[in-house]
Design an enzyme around this catalytic site. Structure first.
Site, short mmCIF file in Angstrom:
data_model
loop_
_atom_site.label_atom_id
_atom_site.label_comp_id
_atom_site.label_asym_id
_atom_site.label_seq_id
_atom_site.Cartn_x
_atom_site.Cartn_y
_atom_site.Cartn_z
N ASN A 1 -5.00 1.87 -1.50
CA ASN A 1 -5.51 0.51 -1.72
C ASN A 1 -6.26 0.39 -3.05
OD1 ASN A 1 -8.01 1.71 -1.24
ND2 ASN A 1 -8.79 -0.06 -0.11
N ASP B 1 -10.28 2.27 2.45
CA ASP B 1 -10.38 1.46 3.67
C ASP B 1 -11.21 2.16 4.76
OD1 ASP B 1 -8.92 -0.77 2.82
OD2 ASP B 1 -7.00 0.16 3.37
N MET C 1 -10.80 -4.84 12.78
CA MET C 1 -10.57 -4.66 11.34
C MET C 1 -10.08 -5.95 10.70
SD MET C 1 -9.25 -0.70 11.34
CE MET C 1 -8.34 -0.85 9.83
N LYS D 1 0.81 -1.23 0.00
CA LYS D 1 0.00 0.00 0.00
C LYS D 1 0.85 1.28 0.00
CE LYS D 1 -4.07 -2.11 2.07
NZ LYS D 1 -5.12 -2.04 3.09
#
Ligand code: ATR
Length: 274
Positions: free
Chosen positions: A87, A102, A215, A66
């Protein structure tokens, strides 16, 4: 001609993204193909360029690329600038746009799928690495009463606080200083689960009616969610919903339509944790 997209990472074999985007494409009637691409650890940029040269229109980027994707993009959305990580790539004529969906994915899962109110609420974000950085701005955008960033290494939490304090009420604390505080939403953005561990937070942080959100996701409860259950969180959710919602945000960036995520989340079994 069918438009091509891909998720790129290392490892990539177990990615659920091809299945998610195939479902979105079917649902919205978009003529596209989405595959998984394994890039060598030292070959991210070359693999992206090959895909672009072969007619690719966009990519999702996952671990560990990323930051490299951020460096490769020559234009960035404001949320990618804030996250300093990318991302989602979209190949426009001659330009590579970098986005980060995200945080929007997390907020969408919390609010739309879990019915969680963020406005005026006390949010605790655990962790201060790349995953945490990516969600701070979208969380602040929902106008919480406070966003406390707590990290095992306090200096990294302070660094994030200093970066984001112009955008809202952010504070930074080490785990130990959380004792006696109460939160409505606790989000785990640490990578502790990778070592089968839960972050070393004090007991009694969960206010009545609170949500614990990891997450990460996996089979059954993650160590953090197991800890949250013991510590009295009212609702537990893993990151599968965030995965589906960030994918929907990427799909919107590429195709201009936001798919309905609910049937896809059910298909992936994500309703089990909720
Ligand atoms: P990522 O991109 O996944 O966020 P990272 O930048 O390496 O990865 O950050 C990992 C985060 O998880 C950090 O906040 C780390 O805490 P430190 O800054 O103190 O290292 C946190 N972390 C990892 N293992 C942990 C554990 N066992 N307990 C608590 N926090 C942990």
């Amino acid at each position: 001609m069918t438009d091509r997209y891909a998720v790129i990472g290392n490892p990539i074999a177990h990615s659920k993204s091809p299945r998610i985007h195939a479902a979105f494409a079917r649902q919205t009637g978009q003529d596209m193909r989405y595959e998984a691409l394994l890039a060598p650890l030292d070959g991210f940029a070359a693999t992206v360029r090959d895909f672009l040269a072969a007619g690719g229109r966009g990519m999702n980027v996952t671990v560990p690329f990323k930051l490299e994707a951020f460096a490769l993009a020559n234009r960035h959305t404001p949320r990618a600038e804030a996250a300093r990580a990318v991302n989602t790539l979209r190949f426009d004529d001659g330009a590579i746009l970098g986005d980060n969906t995200d945080g929007a994915g997390l907020v969408a899962d919390l609010m739309r799928n879990l019915g969680c109110t963020l406005r005026g609420r006390r949010i605790l974000l655990l962790g201060a690495g790349g995953a945490a950085r990516g969600v701070v701005l979208p969380l602040l955008g929902e106008l919480p009463a406070e966003l406390v960033i707590a990290n095992r290494t306090e200096a990294r939490a302070i660094e994030l606080r200093d970066a984001f304090s112009p955008h809202g009420p952010v504070t930074a604390l080490p785990f130990g200083a959380l004792a006696g505080r109460h939160f409505d939403v606790v989000v785990n953005a640490t990578s502790a689960s990778l070592n089968d561990a839960a972050p070393g937070i004090p007991d009694c942080l969960y206010a009545p009616g609170s949500t614990a959100y990891d997450m990460m996701y996996g089979k059954g409860l993650t160590p953090f969610l197991e800890q949250a259950r013991r510590q009295g969180a009212s609702r537990l959710a893993d990151g599968l919903g965030m995965l589906v919602e960030q994918a929907a945000e990427s799909f919107l960036l590429w195709r201009g339509v936001r798919p309905d995520t609910a049937p896809v989340l059910v298909e992936l079994g994500g309703e089990l944790q909720r």
